[in-house]
Design an enzyme around this catalytic site. Structure first.
Site, PDB file in Angstrom:
ATOM      1  N   ARG A 225       0.847  -1.190   0.000  1.00 54.34           N
ATOM      2  CA  ARG A 225       0.000   0.000   0.000  1.00 54.34           C
ATOM      3  C   ARG A 225       0.881   1.238   0.000  1.00 54.34           C
ATOM      4  NH1 ARG A 225      -5.853  -1.360   1.565  1.00 54.34           N
ATOM      5  NH2 ARG A 225      -5.634  -3.613   1.363  1.00 54.34           N
ATOM      6  N   GLU A 227       1.005   4.268   1.147  1.00 52.53           N
ATOM      7  CA  GLU A 227       0.366   5.136   2.150  1.00 52.53           C
ATOM      8  C   GLU A 227       1.236   6.376   2.309  1.00 52.53           C
ATOM      9  OE1 GLU A 227      -2.311   4.557   4.240  1.00 52.53           O
ATOM     10  OE2 GLU A 227      -2.628   2.383   4.241  1.00 52.53           O
ATOM     11  N   ARG A 233       0.879   2.787  12.699  1.00 49.55           N
ATOM     12  CA  ARG A 233       0.112   1.574  12.438  1.00 49.55           C
ATOM     13  C   ARG A 233       0.258   1.059  11.016  1.00 49.55           C
ATOM     14  NH1 ARG A 233      -5.088   2.295  15.574  1.00 49.55           N
ATOM     15  NH2 ARG A 233      -6.265   1.741  13.714  1.00 49.55           N
ATOM     16  N   HIS A 234       0.878   1.828  10.141  1.00 46.28           N
ATOM     17  CA  HIS A 234       0.897   1.463   8.719  1.00 46.28           C
ATOM     18  C   HIS A 234       2.298   1.245   8.175  1.00 46.28           C
ATOM     19  CE1 HIS A 234      -3.119   3.367   9.091  1.00 46.28           C
ATOM     20  NE2 HIS A 234      -3.451   2.386   8.277  1.00 46.28           N
ATOM     21  N   GLU A 371      -7.269  -2.918  15.165  1.00 45.41           N
ATOM     22  CA  GLU A 371      -7.788  -3.888  14.211  1.00 45.41           C
ATOM     23  C   GLU A 371      -6.652  -4.796  13.758  1.00 45.41           C
ATOM     24  OE1 GLU A 371      -8.602  -2.206  10.304  1.00 45.41           O
ATOM     25  OE2 GLU A 371      -7.974  -4.190   9.662  1.00 45.41           O
ATOM     26  N   SER A 374      -9.539  -8.075   9.072  1.00 44.52           N
ATOM     27  CA  SER A 374     -10.820  -7.655   8.507  1.00 44.52           C
ATOM     28  C   SER A 374     -11.241  -8.650   7.443  1.00 44.52           C
ATOM     29  CB  SER A 374     -10.739  -6.239   7.956  1.00 44.52           C
ATOM     30  OG  SER A 374      -9.907  -6.222   6.839  1.00 44.52           O
ATOM     31  N   ARG A 422       0.863  -6.236  12.857  1.00 49.27           N
ATOM     32  CA  ARG A 422       0.046  -5.659  13.923  1.00 49.27           C
ATOM     33  C   ARG A 422      -0.162  -6.641  15.072  1.00 49.27           C
ATOM     34  NH1 ARG A 422      -4.825  -1.896  11.685  1.00 49.27           N
ATOM     35  NH2 ARG A 422      -3.517  -0.257  10.768  1.00 49.27           N
TER      36      ARG A 422
END
Lengths: 453, 453
Positions: A225, A227, A233-234, A371, A374, A422
């Site tokens: 990704r 980002e 968190r990423h 999270e 998902s 995570r």
């Protein structure tokens, strides 16, 4: 150069020293610390099994004593000596080999090390994140850092055990793709011969196709990704642990994802209990996992914490922290399953709730405030899927192979995806997801910082 | 749509039918074939456990019979019925459930399928490669194709078992890199925020760095090569299964790679014996593996086959085929280890043979006529490594993080890397490595053929 000394003696691991008292042994590894006490030199030697104390006595070997003068931390050495019980007053009860030491007859330097830029000998390596990452090839050697990745290994293994237990087949899917998986944002573009291609944002489309082959599949895949923000968190390259399962309904999926999460983390606690204690982590709370819709979660947050976000589409990071706090207190669970996110907030393959299509049959699993998973029930009807693609402004032509799987018969199905880094972060109470990746990728660095260049 | 019929009855897998004679069952899966016999309709139903015969008798259920009229191959159905012993003269001994059939009371269509572009019902799916891949989401469902990937699953699992057995720790390393691993050729370039980056040609540099952390490591990683040629042996995205091991010499490495290869393939034969039989493969020959230098192999080829390539630097594909033939005949081994490739033909991190630096401490493992593994003892001395980089025209500045690991103490070490797709190919006697990849990447296609667009 490759030739190791004393070829007649097989190397033993330092942890085995406990069982070799009085015996001559050959050990090899890295010097962790060096201490000079009058005439004696003490080294702590690290190998993959642990630490042991070496004693260099000039009376035992003058040559070794001379060589030992130049040996500093992170030198790689091979040493031959005799395992002895330590004098009672020097026993180290914090060390697995703390009852013994090896009195060295001969020592060989296999590789020298430059002077270290910081102390690697202390229990904790208290470095700022940029330094921790600038010297990654060195800092990873510190016990407290290396342990993070022993826990990560157990997480991955736990996921495998759990996926096999629910009957999934392992698949290996590609990461170079021709079009956007979840919509156009955050894609890395690449040159592919004379064409344009992208790095997959997830193994999603492939694992769905494979439901028609094996019904239940799992894969561990890299996901990319772009980002353009720096959060704790990423990451730009992450590792996903995915399952996809056919012939299930929404409740089956919730049961399955919770089963996989619990089996996985129980394995981690079993395999790495000692490390979790070193990190001062409490045992994971496995009370019955509460299942809440986004709306229900927002109600609880409003009632319990007085913050009114009942009109927001999604949960914010602070909401995730609070609802997890509540679940721990109220349900003795470190997990909360949140369901029914707004349909527009979810990717095109997500099945809208037939009872209220504004919301979707989707879920996140929260763990200790974040999270970690998902997923959703998927649209399995070909026509519905094509119409969902079009509604999002995507071109069905770009999804030809994927749609094939649906055109030729797709059962009701769904799946989920865990974020490996995570889970590592939260299992060990780390503050930044970068600490949970061996070589983290973000907009500021690929190994070295761009700004340094 | 998601709602499945007969919620009170739990779905059973078709293979369990053997144990449920006389019982009412619910099964679900894909229609493999349909046969009309007078008043009766027979379906072969496929699920993840196997095949079973369904019988639709209008006398038992007129509704089902009506619905069954429209059911064609690859429709997804759920059916409820009673398991019965088949009449003696209709028993199918080739089928695991060939003694039974299910007499259907009710059937539900879960998903329709378009008319198939070719027959999926026959034992073999005789399609040309382009068609096989153009319809990949469909062709993978054919038993003979799906089985390839059950074998692949066993290969990966066998590699894991073997790597753990020799004490390796699993690591997860990135695929986005800042510079060329093995030199500049064949790199895929990508945009990384405001920078240029590349897809890793191998996990090589990272696994070496991690020797200083865990001594022995393994990883399964995607590797990318922009090969602008179309051979039956090369893919643009492959899966490598890698080990890297510290405190070893050249002979230790040869022992270890052979141990891992044999443990892995023994596991495959154990887990997938039936499939290997279906593919008419002979048992793997595990005689003591011959170890030959390139020069020795060329001598044997010259003597045994009369082809004189004794002045070539490397073995050509035909050489690999012949030397494997020889090893099978002479040593009852399906493997040959070839060592001492010319130093210039190998990457910068390969250790030259101290006895004759023109040749290197490198090796390939050949299996049934093709290279399935390569590796080497590595240069572990910092200065030597920097000088080797420079000799190849590479800039040490581009390898800063990697060199850090050597500057701070690196033991003698080496490793090896298996090609997952090639092992799959040779274990099953496939003609093209593309058949051994779920979704193969080459210069002609990413799922769909570029020329079709």
């Amino acid at each position: 150069m490759v030739q190791l000394g004393s070829p007649q003696l097989k190397r033993s691991l330092v942890l085995d020293s406990n069982d070799l008292i009085g015996k001559q042994v050959k050990v090899a590894g890295w010097i962790k610390t060096r201490r000079d006490h009058g005439k004696l030199i003490f080294f702590d030697l690290r190998d993959r099994s642990g630490l042991v104390q070496l004693v260099i006595n000039p009376k035992a070997s003058e040559n070794s004593y001379k060589l030992a003068q130049e040996i500093r931390p992170e030198f790689v050495v091979e040493a031959v000596g005799v395992v002895k019980n330590r004098p009672e007053n020097t026993i180290n009860r914090d060390l697995e080999t703390g009852n013994v030491e090896i009195e060295i007859n001969s020592i060989t330097i296999l590789s020298k090390a430059e002077s270290l830029p910081f102390d690697m000998g202390a229990e904790e390596l208290n470095l700022e994140l940029p330094t921790l990452l600038d010297y990654r090839a060195l800092t990873l050697r510190h016990r407290k850092i290396a342990q993070i990745f022993k826990v990560q290994e157990a997480i991955v293994e736990g996921f495998r055990i759990a996926s096999k237990k629910i009957g999934c087949t392992e698949i290996v899917v590609p990461t170079i793709v021709a079009s956007a998986t979840e919509g156009g944002a955050g894609l890395f573009e690449m040159k592919y011969y004379d064409h344009k291609a992208f790095l997959a944002q997830s193994p999603q489309l492939y694992k769905q196709m494979l439901v028609t082959v094996f019904e239940r599949v799992w894969t561990i895949a890299h996901a990319y990704r772009a980002e353009p923000s720096v959060t704790t968190r990423h990451l730009s390259e992450t590792t996903q642990m995915d399952c996809e399962i056919g012939f299930v309904d929404f409740n089956d999926l919730l049961d399955l994802l919770e089963e996989v999460a619990v089996t996985m983390l129980r394995h981690v606690e079993e395999a790495c209990g000692g490390i979790l204690k070193d990190f001062k982590m409490e045992s994971i709370a496995y009370g019955k996992i509460p299942r809440l819709t986004v709306r229900e979660a927002q109600e609880i947050i409003y009632k319990e914490y007085g913050r009114d976000f009942r009109r927001e589409k999604d949960l914010a990071p602070q909401d995730e922290v609070e609802i997890c706090e509540w679940a721990r207190k109220k349900h003795k669970s470190d997990f909360v399953t949140i369901t029914h996110f707004p349909t527009t907030a979810k990717p095109f393959y997500t099945m809208p709730d037939p009872k209220n299509p504004e919301y979707s049959l989707s879920y996140d699993l929260l763990f200790r405030g974040i999270e970690i998973l998902s997923g959703s029930q998927r649209i399995h009807d070909y026509k519905e899927l094509v119409s969902s693609l079009k509604k999002r402004g995507l071109n069905p032509k770009d999804f030809e192979m994927y749609l094939q799987a649906f055109a030729y018969g797709m059962p009701p199905e769904g799946g989920f995806s865990f974020g490996m880094e995570r889970i590592t972060m939260k299992t060990l109470g780390l503050k930044n997801v970068r600490e949970a990746s061996l070589f983290p990728r973000d907009m500021e660095r690929i190994d070295e910082r761009f700004s340094k260049k």
